[in-house]
Every structure is written in structure tokens, then in C-alpha cells.
Design an enzyme around this catalytic site. Structure first.
Site, PDB file in Angstrom:
ATOM      1  N   VAL A 143     -11.267   0.595   5.785  1.00 46.18           N
ATOM      2  CA  VAL A 143     -12.488  -0.177   5.539  1.00 46.18           C
ATOM      3  C   VAL A 143     -12.713  -0.320   4.037  1.00 46.18           C
ATOM      4  CG1 VAL A 143     -14.968  -0.360   5.934  1.00 46.18           C
ATOM      5  CG2 VAL A 143     -13.508   0.686   7.670  1.00 46.18           C
TER       6      VAL A 143
ATOM      7  N   VAL B  86       0.845  -1.210   0.000  1.00 40.66           N
ATOM      8  CA  VAL B  86       0.000   0.000   0.000  1.00 40.66           C
ATOM      9  C   VAL B  86       0.877   1.256   0.000  1.00 40.66           C
ATOM     10  CG1 VAL B  86      -1.800   1.268   1.226  1.00 40.66           C
ATOM     11  CG2 VAL B  86      -1.867  -1.230   1.151  1.00 40.66           C
TER      12      VAL B  86
ATOM     13  N   GLY C 262      -5.391  -4.347  -2.258  1.00 43.96           N
ATOM     14  CA  GLY C 262      -4.519  -4.131  -3.415  1.00 43.96           C
ATOM     15  C   GLY C 262      -3.816  -2.789  -3.317  1.00 43.96           C
TER      16      GLY C 262
ATOM     17  N   LYS D 176     -13.447  -4.010  10.466  1.00 42.23           N
ATOM     18  CA  LYS D 176     -14.027  -3.034   9.531  1.00 42.23           C
ATOM     19  C   LYS D 176     -15.476  -2.719   9.911  1.00 42.23           C
ATOM     20  CE  LYS D 176     -11.008  -4.886   5.928  1.00 42.23           C
ATOM     21  NZ  LYS D 176     -10.896  -5.943   4.922  1.00 42.23           N
TER      22      LYS D 176
ATOM     23  N   GLY E 245     -10.870  -1.076   1.533  1.00 41.21           N
ATOM     24  CA  GLY E 245      -9.819  -0.632   0.607  1.00 41.21           C
ATOM     25  C   GLY E 245     -10.161   0.616  -0.189  1.00 41.21           C
TER      26      GLY E 245
ATOM     27  N   GLY F  53      -1.956 -15.992  -3.617  1.00 44.72           N
ATOM     28  CA  GLY F  53      -1.679 -14.759  -2.882  1.00 44.72           C
ATOM     29  C   GLY F  53      -2.927 -14.065  -2.365  1.00 44.72           C
TER      30      GLY F  53
HETATM   31  N1  HSE Z   1      -7.176  -9.140   4.094  1.00 40.42           N
HETATM   32  C1  HSE Z   1      -8.181  -8.236   3.640  1.00 40.42           C
HETATM   33  C2  HSE Z   1      -9.138  -8.948   2.719  1.00 40.42           C
HETATM   34  C3  HSE Z   1      -7.651  -7.068   2.879  1.00 40.42           C
HETATM   35  O1  HSE Z   1      -8.981 -10.122   2.410  1.00 40.42           O
HETATM   36  O2  HSE Z   1     -10.091  -8.312   2.296  1.00 40.42           O
HETATM   37  C4  HSE Z   1      -7.119  -6.011   3.765  1.00 40.42           C
HETATM   38  O3  HSE Z   1      -8.095  -5.576   4.653  1.00 40.42           O
END
Ligand code: HSE
Length: 437
Positions: free
Chosen positions: A132, A14, A302, A205, A134, A187
Site C-alpha cells: 500500500v 522492486v 519506484g 490498496k 509504496g 513509463g
Molecule cells: N501502479 C501503481 C501506481 C504503483 O501507479 O501507483 C504500484 O502500486
């Protein structure tokens, strides 16, 4: 043009994305804000890796506290994650009267109350849009765009890892165990996926959204959290036959008795848009009394999607830096003295409809016994399906969808059903939400 000096802590996925977006879109960002937002300092344990990513005039160090304490840094972007060092760094930045931007959902959900009160005492901004969902601007939507509404509930697919796993389970007919390995290889899932698959990341979140939606403190400790690790393929199939999809939902709802705050696998009617959010994508539905239900969809993780939120927060800091705290949008959307300590309902007081799957001897009277148990507790059946026993088997799966009841009532019914001699094993229970009104 005025300059805002930014120190980034953590130049990982990030952090790297944030630097790239800020640099690539610098001209447009300054046209929007009237401020030159400039990364002047970067802290990362891997100095060589960090130096390779940034311009020569950026100071790169492995001492994050030197950035937080540097007099020329105006705003600190915390992208380290975790609770301990990141909390110390954030509080130090705030004590130094620096504004902070963070993507750290765990830190905000668990220590947000303390952080906001320190920020308020020091008259600095704490911005956390990236914490929250992304890249989805859900904090801004809840805090500002929907500010006219009495928010009734929020429900979201707010963990991409689990949504990817559930999508693979449904589309390929695979078990959780089959998919988790693949998700790790691709991944999507971490080597230790506990936070994601047990619903903890989603609960972080959800806790943040709940506080902003209802004007209450962060109550992560009181969130009910149930992940997807025990979800069986057969229940996904049966749900589908009945017109439902199984999603890991974070749900927070205002009721007369308190606030529901819960993360668990949930059946949703397949015709709802959110039921069709697949793969690693995120989506949040917010129900406001004036606007009705609104849906926000996009990438929940991402490099650049998350950077999109981090940079938007930096732009807010650039715009608001000179405003007094009274003129700024409050951290939790409500004025600090108007944040109410609303009670969170224990899960047995939550009301929900249910999907039940039981394994029963295929003989007369069993169904009557089961429906009597439900009827005696005023639990109304919405739909029922009995599968043919497999060849050479004497037991069949019975699937029941119920209308809404209180969870403690359902717990008692399930205990009584499991005690019947004709029932084998545990009753599988998955909560259902219509998400219609
Ligand atoms: N690990 C989280 C997800 C992304 O799988 O959505 C980062 O909050």
C-alpha cells in the site's frame, strides 16, 4: 550475530531495489535489529540479469519453488505480482513455516483472508507494508502508530499513475486521451493501464487499509470502483473555478449502517494539503477520534521507495521471529477472533456531496425546473454557476455543487433532470469530499 536468510522471488524493479538497499545499508540495519539480514537465494526467470545484480555467494535460480522449499531460507520475499503463481508460492512458503514479505496488493486484497489464516495456523509472519502506497509506512501507522484511535475514515491518493495523469490534465489543460499516451511514453503508465486508470489498483490498496483500520476481513469484491477514463477536462476546469481539485480518491469510512469502500474521482477543496499532492506522489489522510486528521505523503512506487517498505518488513521479521504469535502485532491489527464481518455499503447507500454539470437550453425556467427536482428530493444546493453560451450556441453549461445526500436520491434526481426537454445529454456527476471532519 544471528543471521536471517532471505530468499527473494522476482528481481525486477522492486526486487533489485530491495537487494541494493539491504546491501548498502547492511551495517545500519544490523545495528538497528541486532540481526544480519542476508539475501542467500534469488529466483528470477532471467538468471543472467539476476546474477549480474547480486554477489557471487547468492544462489540464483529460475525455479522459485526451490527457494520456497529450501531448508536454509527463513523468510521469502514475494515480488512477482499477479495472483496465481505468487499465491501458490506464498502458501507453499507458509506451509514450510517460512515468514513471508510481499508487495503484492492484488494478492493480499483478494486472497488475504486465506493467506492470513494459513499463516496463523503455521505461526508465521506475513508482512505487506509495500503493498500500500509504496514507500509510505501507512500500514505501520494504521496498525501501530494510531492503535489508540477509533479510526473514522481513511482517504488517499494511492495510485501514482492516475495522479500523474490528473495533474497533467489540470496543469496543461489536456484531455485524458492526450495524457495517457505521454504517461505511457514516460513509463508512468503501463502498456495496458487498465488496473491503474480504472481504479482497481487503488481499490486493492484501499481494501487492505479498510481491513486494518476497522478490523474487518478483506472485501475487495464489494469495493465500488470508478476510474478516471471518462473524466473530462472541462470538469477539472470548472472544479478549479469553484475552488476544488479533482483527485482519484480511495475512501473508506465507518458509518452506523456499514463501511463505505469506494474509489472514484472526487472534488476536494483546494486548500486541503492532500489536494496539492501532485504528479506520481501518493498521500493518505487518516482520521482518528483522538488524533484528528493525520497526513502521510511520499513516493507510492519506484525501486527504492518500495524497497524501503520491503526492508522495513524484513527488519520486523528479524525482530519478531522468536516471538509467539500472541506477542506479535496481528496481521489485520486486531486479534484474529476480534475481526468483525462488517457490512460494506452498496454505492447507492453511500452519502456524499456532489458536483453536477448539465448542458441546458439557455431559456427562462430551466434552472427553476432543475432546482425543483433537487428540492423535491431534499437535496440542498451549495453553489451554482452558469457559463455563458459560446457564440452561436443556444445551450450553456450549468454547474451545481450540492450538500450531502444519499446516492440513490441523487441517482433519482439525475434521472429526472436528464428527462427534462431542456437538458441535453447526460448529467456529469463527480462526488465531493470536504475531508475536514
Ligand atoms: N501502479 C501503481 C501506481 C504503483 O501507479 O501507483 C504500484 O502500486
Amino acid at each position: 550475530m544471528k543471521q536471517l536468510n532471505v530468499g527473494i522471488l522476482g528481481l525486477g524493479t522492486v526486487g533489485g531495489g530491495t537487494y541494493k538497499v539491504l546491501t548498502r545499508n547492511a551495517e545500519e540495519i544490523s545495528r538497528r535489529t541486532g540481526v544480519n539480514i542476508k539475501v542467500t537465494h534469488v529466483a528470477d526467470r532471467n538468471i543472467e540479469m539476476a546474477k549480474a545484480q547480486v554477489a557471487a555467494d547468492v544462489v540464483v535460480t529460475d525455479d522459485a519453488f526451490s527457494v520456497v522449499n529450501h531448508p536454509s531460507v527463513d523468510v521469502v520475499v514475494e515480488l512477482i505480482g499477479g495472483y496465481t503463481v505468487s499465491k501458490a508460492l506464498l502458501l507453499a512458503a507458509i506451509a514450510n513455516k517460512k515468514h513471508v514479505v510481499t508487495a503484492n496488493k492484488a494478492l493480499i486484497a483478494v486472497h488475504g483472508n486465506e493467506i492470513f489464516s494459513a499463516a496463523s495456523a503455521n505461526n508465521v509472519i506475513v508482512a505487506f507494508e509495500a503493498a500500500v502506497a509504496g514507500g509510505i509506512p501507512i500500514i505501520k501507522a494504521l496498525r501501530e502508530g494510531l492503535g489508540a484511535n477509533h479510526v473514522e475514515w481513511v482517504a488517499g491518493i494511492i495510485n501514482g499513475t492516475t495522479n500523474f495523469i490528473l495533474t497533467e490534465m489540470r496543469e496543461k489543460g489536456l484531455s485524458y486521451q492526450d495524457v495517457i499516451g505521454e504517461a505511457q511514453r514516460l513509463g508512468y503508465a503501463e502498456a495496458d493501464p487498465t488496473f491503474d486508470v480504472e481504479g482497481i489498483d487503488a481499490a486493492h490498496k484501499l481494501t487492505i487499509m479498510s481491513a486494518i483500520a476497522f478490523g474487518m476481513p478483506m472485501k475487495f469484491d464489494e469495493a465500488y470502483t470508478e476510474g478516471i477514463t471518462r473524466l473530462e477536462q472541462v470538469d477539472i476546469q470548472y472544479a478549479e473555478e469553484l475552488g476544488y481539485r479533482v483527485k482519484l480518491l480511495g475512501i473508506t469510512k465507518r458509518t452506523d449502517d456499514g463501511v463505505e469502500l469506494r474509489v472514484h474521482p472526487t472534488l476536494i477543496p483546494e486548500k486541503r494539503l492532500i489536494a496539492n499532492v501532485n504528479g506520481a506522489m501518493n498521500a493518505v489522510v487518516v482520521k482518528g477520534d483522538a488524533v484528528g486528521p493525520t497526513l502521510y505523503y511520499g513516493a507510492g512506487a519506484g525501486a527504492e521507495p518500495t524497497a524501503s517498505s520491503v526492508v522495513a518488513d524484513l527488519m520486523d521479521v528479524a525482530r519478531l521471529i522468536d516471538a509467539s504469535s500472541a506477542q506479535r502485532v496481528p496481521y489485520l491489527a486486531f486479534q484474529p477472533d476480534q475481526v468483525k464481518d462488517l457490512p460494506v455499503l452498496p454505492i447507492d447507500q453511500v452519502k456524499s456531496a456532489y458536483y453536477l454539470r448539465l448542458r441546458a437550453s439557455d431559456k427562462p425556467g430551466v434552472l427553476a425546473e432543475v432546482t425543483k427536482i433537487l428540492g423535491d428530493r431534499a437535496i440542498s444546493i451549495d453553489a451554482m454557476m452558469q457559463k455563458e453560451p459560446e457564440e452561436n450556441e443556444t445551450e450553456a453549461d450549468i454547474v451545481i455543487l450540492t450538500h450531502i445526500t444519499v446516492e440513490e436520491n441523487m441517482n433519482a434526481a439525475i434521472a429526472a433532470i436528464e428527462a427534462l426537454s431542456a437538458i441535453t445529454g447526460k448529467v456529469v456527476r463527480i462526488r465531493m469530499e470536504e475531508l475536514a471532519k
